[in-house]
Write a protein that holds these residues in place. Sequence first.
Motif, PDB file in Angstrom:
ATOM      1  N   UNK A 214     -14.903 -31.640  -1.924  1.00 36.56           N
ATOM      2  CA  UNK A 214     -14.063 -31.010  -1.057  1.00 36.56           C
ATOM      3  C   UNK A 214     -12.599 -31.396  -0.821  1.00 36.56           C
ATOM      4  N   UNK A 215     -12.311 -32.880  -1.072  1.00 31.43           N
ATOM      5  CA  UNK A 215     -11.077 -33.650  -1.313  1.00 31.43           C
ATOM      6  C   UNK A 215     -10.423 -33.147  -2.405  1.00 31.43           C
ATOM      7  N   UNK A 216     -10.975 -33.051  -3.605  1.00 31.53           N
ATOM      8  CA  UNK A 216     -10.194 -32.744  -4.603  1.00 31.53           C
ATOM      9  C   UNK A 216      -9.979 -31.315  -4.645  1.00 31.53           C
ATOM     10  N   UNK A 217     -10.850 -30.508  -4.185  1.00 33.34           N
ATOM     11  CA  UNK A 217     -10.215 -28.910  -3.983  1.00 33.34           C
ATOM     12  C   UNK A 217      -9.305 -28.842  -3.073  1.00 33.34           C
ATOM     13  N   UNK A 218      -9.078 -29.541  -2.038  1.00 31.94           N
ATOM     14  CA  UNK A 218      -8.135 -29.627  -1.061  1.00 31.94           C
ATOM     15  C   UNK A 218      -7.102 -29.815  -1.744  1.00 31.94           C
ATOM     16  N   UNK A 219      -6.777 -31.131  -2.511  1.00 34.06           N
ATOM     17  CA  UNK A 219      -5.849 -31.420  -3.237  1.00 34.06           C
ATOM     18  C   UNK A 219      -5.407 -30.403  -4.080  1.00 34.06           C
ATOM     19  N   UNK A 220      -5.981 -30.096  -4.830  1.00 36.67           N
ATOM     20  CA  UNK A 220      -5.468 -28.764  -5.906  1.00 36.67           C
ATOM     21  C   UNK A 220      -5.007 -27.842  -5.300  1.00 36.67           C
ATOM     22  N   UNK A 221      -5.601 -27.433  -4.068  1.00 35.93           N
ATOM     23  CA  UNK A 221      -4.690 -26.264  -3.266  1.00 35.93           C
ATOM     24  C   UNK A 221      -3.325 -26.608  -2.723  1.00 35.93           C
ATOM     25  N   UNK A 222      -3.409 -27.880  -2.448  1.00 30.26           N
ATOM     26  CA  UNK A 222      -2.035 -28.374  -1.971  1.00 30.26           C
ATOM     27  C   UNK A 222      -1.061 -28.486  -3.148  1.00 30.26           C
ATOM     28  N   UNK A 223      -1.504 -28.905  -4.086  1.00 25.45           N
ATOM     29  CA  UNK A 223      -0.473 -29.003  -5.373  1.00 25.45           C
ATOM     30  C   UNK A 223      -0.012 -27.813  -5.610  1.00 25.45           C
ATOM     31  N   UNK A 224      -0.978 -26.726  -5.718  1.00 24.61           N
ATOM     32  CA  UNK A 224      -0.485 -25.454  -6.107  1.00 24.61           C
ATOM     33  C   UNK A 224       0.585 -24.816  -5.038  1.00 24.61           C
ATOM     34  N   UNK A 225       0.106 -24.986  -3.894  1.00 22.37           N
ATOM     35  CA  UNK A 225       1.066 -24.481  -2.645  1.00 22.37           C
ATOM     36  C   UNK A 225       2.522 -25.061  -2.984  1.00 22.37           C
ATOM     37  N   UNK A 226       2.552 -26.613  -3.060  1.00 24.00           N
ATOM     38  CA  UNK A 226       3.638 -27.167  -3.361  1.00 24.00           C
ATOM     39  C   UNK A 226       4.629 -26.546  -4.574  1.00 24.00           C
ATOM     40  N   UNK A 227       3.885 -26.348  -5.617  1.00 21.97           N
ATOM     41  CA  UNK A 227       4.544 -25.702  -6.778  1.00 21.97           C
ATOM     42  C   UNK A 227       5.060 -24.263  -6.347  1.00 21.97           C
ATOM     43  N   UNK A 228       4.199 -23.302  -5.615  1.00 22.42           N
ATOM     44  CA  UNK A 228       4.845 -22.314  -5.359  1.00 22.42           C
ATOM     45  C   UNK A 228       6.002 -22.450  -4.430  1.00 22.42           C
ATOM     46  N   UNK A 229       5.967 -23.146  -3.622  1.00 27.16           N
ATOM     47  CA  UNK A 229       7.142 -23.519  -2.651  1.00 27.16           C
ATOM     48  C   UNK A 229       8.433 -23.796  -3.546  1.00 27.16           C
ATOM     49  N   UNK A 230       8.359 -24.852  -4.610  1.00 27.08           N
ATOM     50  CA  UNK A 230       9.417 -25.174  -5.286  1.00 27.08           C
ATOM     51  C   UNK A 230       9.810 -23.872  -6.193  1.00 27.08           C
ATOM     52  N   UNK A 231       9.015 -23.203  -6.802  1.00 28.67           N
ATOM     53  CA  UNK A 231       9.368 -22.217  -7.427  1.00 28.67           C
ATOM     54  C   UNK A 231       9.989 -21.130  -6.522  1.00 28.67           C
ATOM     55  N   UNK A 232       9.767 -20.844  -5.415  1.00 31.77           N
ATOM     56  CA  UNK A 232      10.287 -20.073  -4.738  1.00 31.77           C
ATOM     57  C   UNK A 232      11.891 -20.569  -4.106  1.00 31.77           C
ATOM     58  N   UNK A 233      11.904 -21.831  -3.910  1.00 35.80           N
ATOM     59  CA  UNK A 233      13.210 -22.407  -3.952  1.00 35.80           C
ATOM     60  C   UNK A 233      14.179 -22.339  -4.693  1.00 35.80           C
ATOM     61  N   UNK A 234      13.568 -22.369  -6.297  1.00 39.44           N
ATOM     62  CA  UNK A 234      14.359 -22.342  -7.207  1.00 39.44           C
ATOM     63  C   UNK A 234      14.942 -20.829  -7.325  1.00 39.44           C
ATOM     64  N   UNK A 235      14.146 -19.784  -7.027  1.00 40.29           N
ATOM     65  CA  UNK A 235      14.609 -18.566  -7.099  1.00 40.29           C
ATOM     66  C   UNK A 235      15.565 -18.165  -6.217  1.00 40.29           C
ATOM     67  N   UNK A 236      15.249 -18.767  -5.046  1.00 39.62           N
ATOM     68  CA  UNK A 236      16.504 -18.570  -3.666  1.00 39.62           C
ATOM     69  C   UNK A 236      17.840 -19.158  -4.063  1.00 39.62           C
ATOM     70  N   UNK A 237      17.797 -20.142  -4.920  1.00 40.14           N
ATOM     71  CA  UNK A 237      18.976 -20.723  -5.301  1.00 40.14           C
ATOM     72  C   UNK A 237      19.715 -19.955  -6.166  1.00 40.14           C
ATOM     73  N   UNK A 238      18.934 -19.494  -7.003  1.00 38.03           N
ATOM     74  CA  UNK A 238      19.395 -18.432  -8.355  1.00 38.03           C
ATOM     75  C   UNK A 238      19.829 -17.205  -7.772  1.00 38.03           C
TER      76      UNK A 238
END
Length: 279
Positions: free
Chosen positions: A38-62
């Motif tokens: 459960x811990x590793x599953x939660x960590x993977x979900x958090x990493x994917x969520x952070x990646x999605x947020x960073x991509x959203x910010x990059x798009x907003x800056x562009x």
Amino acid sequence: MAMWLLAAGALVAVLPLEPGTRVAMGLALCGAFFGLLAYFWSLVRSLRAEEAQLEWIEDALALKRYPDAAGRLQWLMSSAMCSDQHRLRAMVLLATYLARSGRYDDALIVYNELTGTERVAGPSGAMVKLGRAMAMLQSDHLYDADRAITDLRRLIDRGGAENELQQIDADAPTPGVDVLSVSALRLVELYRDVKTGHAQEAIELFEKNLPLLTAGLGHRVGEAHALVAVAYDRLDRPDDARQRFLDGTALQGIADLLNRYPEVRPLITKYAPTPAPMA
């Protein structure tokens, strides 16, 4: 951790334990194993969520949605992040946002943190150092900027890359050469020459490196056209200045050019920019 659980399970299986004790220990190990999953599953979900947020910010800056990007960056960086690489990427985006918002001294604080500790390496590290040098120029730290540019030339132009790039074909860049980094360096050098009043040097640099600038910068080559228009105007060459100003404003919005390069502002009273396309 999983290996330790497997070893503990094997040990429980061979030890001479009471049946009740063996069952209790087995249940505890199963609980620990599923808790670990459960811990590793939660960590993977958090990493994917952070990646999605960073991509959203990059798009907003562009898309120049700077207030949206700033709000999301503040929210994302206000708490601990799961990945150090994501934190570094967020810092680079923060420096980009600050520079594009005209807060060059604040951007330098972030760039200095990234470069001073050598936390970003490879091509990304070169681009961070280029952003730092440009922020130095825009905040009038000219001596520090010149020293940073000298260091960047040693980093990016090593191995005779400059001689290869002089012959570059915009449609077929030289294999193995980081065209983006070298073209970005030439843009920084061009701005330094304009900023320090070396108009003839700026023109020579532009004319020598135009195919490279076009290949590496894409539509941002409009910034180079606008800057060299300033140099032509200072040397009283109005026809050349007018043409380069038209080329620059055809590729980059006039508002963006004025925001990034105040030296371009006097040109708008002398030369007409390329009209914006009809909506």
